[in-house]
Design a protein around this motif. Structure first.
Motif, PDB file in Angstrom:
ATOM      1  N   PRO A 200     -42.475  38.438  25.981  1.00 33.45           N
ATOM      2  CA  PRO A 200     -41.745  37.183  26.166  1.00 33.45           C
ATOM      3  C   PRO A 200     -41.348  36.989  27.623  1.00 33.45           C
ATOM      4  N   ALA A 201     -41.536  35.768  28.132  1.00 33.13           N
ATOM      5  CA  ALA A 201     -41.317  35.532  29.556  1.00 33.13           C
ATOM      6  C   ALA A 201     -40.939  34.082  29.795  1.00 33.13           C
ATOM      7  N   ILE A 202     -40.479  33.801  31.009  1.00 27.76           N
ATOM      8  CA  ILE A 202     -40.138  32.455  31.464  1.00 27.76           C
ATOM      9  C   ILE A 202     -40.934  32.181  32.734  1.00 27.76           C
ATOM     10  N   CYS A 203     -41.587  31.043  32.787  1.00 31.01           N
ATOM     11  CA  CYS A 203     -42.323  30.623  33.976  1.00 31.01           C
ATOM     12  C   CYS A 203     -41.408  29.754  34.831  1.00 31.01           C
ATOM     13  N   VAL A 204     -41.325  30.076  36.118  1.00 34.66           N
ATOM     14  CA  VAL A 204     -40.492  29.319  37.052  1.00 34.66           C
ATOM     15  C   VAL A 204     -41.356  28.916  38.239  1.00 34.66           C
TER      16      VAL A 204
ATOM     17  N   PRO B 168     -36.970  26.472  36.346  1.00 33.99           N
ATOM     18  CA  PRO B 168     -37.600  26.919  35.096  1.00 33.99           C
ATOM     19  C   PRO B 168     -38.576  25.864  34.567  1.00 33.99           C
ATOM     20  N   LEU B 169     -39.739  26.327  34.113  1.00 35.05           N
ATOM     21  CA  LEU B 169     -40.752  25.424  33.582  1.00 35.05           C
ATOM     22  C   LEU B 169     -40.831  25.509  32.067  1.00 35.05           C
TER      23      LEU B 169
ATOM     24  N   LYS C 247     -39.508  24.831  25.515  1.00 38.33           N
ATOM     25  CA  LYS C 247     -38.766  24.458  26.714  1.00 38.33           C
ATOM     26  C   LYS C 247     -38.089  25.680  27.319  1.00 38.33           C
ATOM     27  N   ALA C 248     -37.839  25.610  28.628  1.00 33.25           N
ATOM     28  CA  ALA C 248     -37.256  26.752  29.312  1.00 33.25           C
ATOM     29  C   ALA C 248     -35.871  27.082  28.791  1.00 33.25           C
ATOM     30  N   SER C 249     -35.111  26.090  28.348  1.00 33.57           N
ATOM     31  CA  SER C 249     -33.779  26.316  27.806  1.00 33.57           C
ATOM     32  C   SER C 249     -33.484  25.246  26.776  1.00 33.57           C
ATOM     33  N   SER C 250     -32.489  25.507  25.959  1.00 31.38           N
ATOM     34  CA  SER C 250     -32.120  24.565  24.903  1.00 31.38           C
ATOM     35  C   SER C 250     -31.236  23.434  25.387  1.00 31.38           C
ATOM     36  N   CYS C 251     -30.774  23.485  26.633  1.00 27.68           N
ATOM     37  CA  CYS C 251     -29.886  22.444  27.153  1.00 27.68           C
ATOM     38  C   CYS C 251     -30.678  21.173  27.404  1.00 27.68           C
ATOM     39  N   GLY C 252     -29.976  20.054  27.466  1.00 27.15           N
ATOM     40  CA  GLY C 252     -30.633  18.767  27.577  1.00 27.15           C
ATOM     41  C   GLY C 252     -31.320  18.530  28.908  1.00 27.15           C
TER      42      GLY C 252
END
Length: 423
Positions: free
Chosen positions: A63-67, A89-90, A104-109
């Motif tokens: 698991p990873a995050i692309c930025v 964050p992408l 999505k990179a985060s659950s925030c709007g």
């Protein structure tokens, strides 16, 4: 050379009978990520015709995050703390039940919206559904309605906003209007089939107008054509005096039957209704609905004069995209446009071994494809996974599952292992 990224594994509870199982002892599958970034940062566009792109390739096994920082794309471990110095964050890659999911990179709007690139769809285009948001260049459309056949006598729903304003054309229980003037024709009283109505907030001697007079005036303003199949562009009109928007529908007769205020052509199914999604208040006058019949043609969207939906914008190609009706479905296809045809991703999407997907976030496009591990790894055929959302109500539950279940299990596993992290 591909960059291999290994981070701490976040586990998921496997169901008793998983539809995606790995052979015991087999290597963990990975996702190949090819990042292409356009050098220019202009209106979140990506030039698919550009010859000089900043391209990078990664092989992600955890698991990873692309930025992205400038034109440089990096892959971070999901448990790493995101700081402004890491970049923008992408998207996220989450492993669940032996498969990778993209979200999505985060659950925030304020998380960056993910757009599926239609030109890279395997097979033949994107199957359009009601509620889809399409992006052509920097112009957006929402699919408001689809009608595949005429078995139920379906006609376009023209209401853009439910303002709650109701216009009644029944004067049987109202005041005596025999001496009341129509503000358009200046004749007194209602006609036999032409009642006096109050469609706006004007008062006094200009309060009432004949229904027929108002319809004639609106039809002239909308310039409705008699195109084949009943195709037209509808936009809400406002009173020139009080600026109140005229209602879309009126109630007539004692049975309160609803009918459109504007007499529009009858549209022949199959048809599609597209809503212009304006970018700012200056374009509010262009907001409206494109009602297009696909009974005897393919819908063309573009900047050229031959387009059925013409968009006067420099980011739109002359023939940008097409929508056709085939075997009971509406299919959206890109016509090798310069800035691409995109569809907003509504929910987390699985990365299947046999299908690669391309996702655009601003000026960066990430192409993702599932790859088996280095060992003898076999993956069972993909079926409907437990927990996959089948409706909009399940989307939030799946996102919360991807966000929280892995974290909770990963923390528990890390505690049992004494807090050690993989290389």
């Amino acid at each position: 050379k591909p960059q291999h990224v290994r981070v701490r594994r976040l586990g998921f509870d496997m169901p008793p009978q998983s539809s995606n199982t790995l052979t015991p002892g087999a290597a963990t599958p990975s996702v190949q990520v090819v990042a292409s970034t356009w050098a220019r940062d202009s209106h979140d566009l990506f030039d698919f015709e550009a010859h000089h792109l900043h391209t990078q390739t990664f092989s992600v096994t955890e698991p990873a995050i692309c930025v992205r920082n400038g034109t440089e794309v990096r892959v971070l471990g999901e448990r790493e703390t995101l700081t402004p110095g890491n970049g923008e964050p992408l998207l996220r890659l989450v492993e669940r039940e032996g498969s990778f999911w993209v979200d999505k990179a985060s659950s925030c709007g304020n998380s960056k919206k993910l757009w599926l690139v239609v030109r890279d769809f395997s097979g033949c285009g994107h199957r359009v559904a009601e509620g889809d948001v399409m992006k052509l260049g920097r112009f957006k459309f929402r699919v408001r309605q689809l009608a595949a056949n005429a078995c139920e006598g379906a006609q376009p729903e023209l209401k853009l906003d439910d303002s709650g304003v109701v216009c009644c054309a029944d004067n049987s229980c109202g005041a005596d209007l025999t001496t009341t003037l129509c503000r358009i024709c200046l004749l007194e009283g209602p006609g036999e089939d032409d009642p006096l109505i109050t469609p706006c907030q004007c008062k006094g001697t200009i309060e009432y107008v004949h229904l027929g007079c108002l319809r004639h005036w609106i039809r002239g303003r909308l310039n409705l054509s008699d195109a084949s199949g009943g195709s037209y562009f509808y936009r809400p009109l406002a009173c020139e005096l009080c600026k109140a928007v005229y209602p879309t529908y009126i109630h007539t007769g004692n049975d309160r039957a609803r009918e459109p205020l504007v007499e529009v052509p009858r549209t022949q199914p199959p048809f599609i209704v597209l809503e212009n999604m304006v970018r700012d208040s200056q374009q509010h006058a262009a907001r409206g609905l494109h009602v297009i019949s696909l009974a005897d043609k393919v819908l063309k969207l573009g900047r050229g004069h031959e387009s059925d939906v013409r968009i006067a914008d420099v980011s739109i190609s002359r023939c940008h995209a097409t929508i056709r009706f085939q075997r009971g479905h509406f299919i959206l296809e890109d016509n090798n446009s310069k800035f691409g045809t995109l569809v907003a991703m509504k929910k987390p999407r699985i990365v299947e071994p046999s299908k690669s997907i391309s996702i655009q976030m601003g000026r960066t496009v990430l192409s993702l494809s599932a790859q088996p591990g280095a060992g003898s790894c076999t993956i069972a055929p993909l079926q409907q996974l437990p927990g996959v959302p089948t409706s909009a109500q399940d989307e939030r539950a799946l996102r919360l599952s991807l966000l929280t279940r892995g974290n909770s299990r990963g923390e528990a596993g890390a505690g049992q292992a004494g807090g050690g992290a993989a290389d």
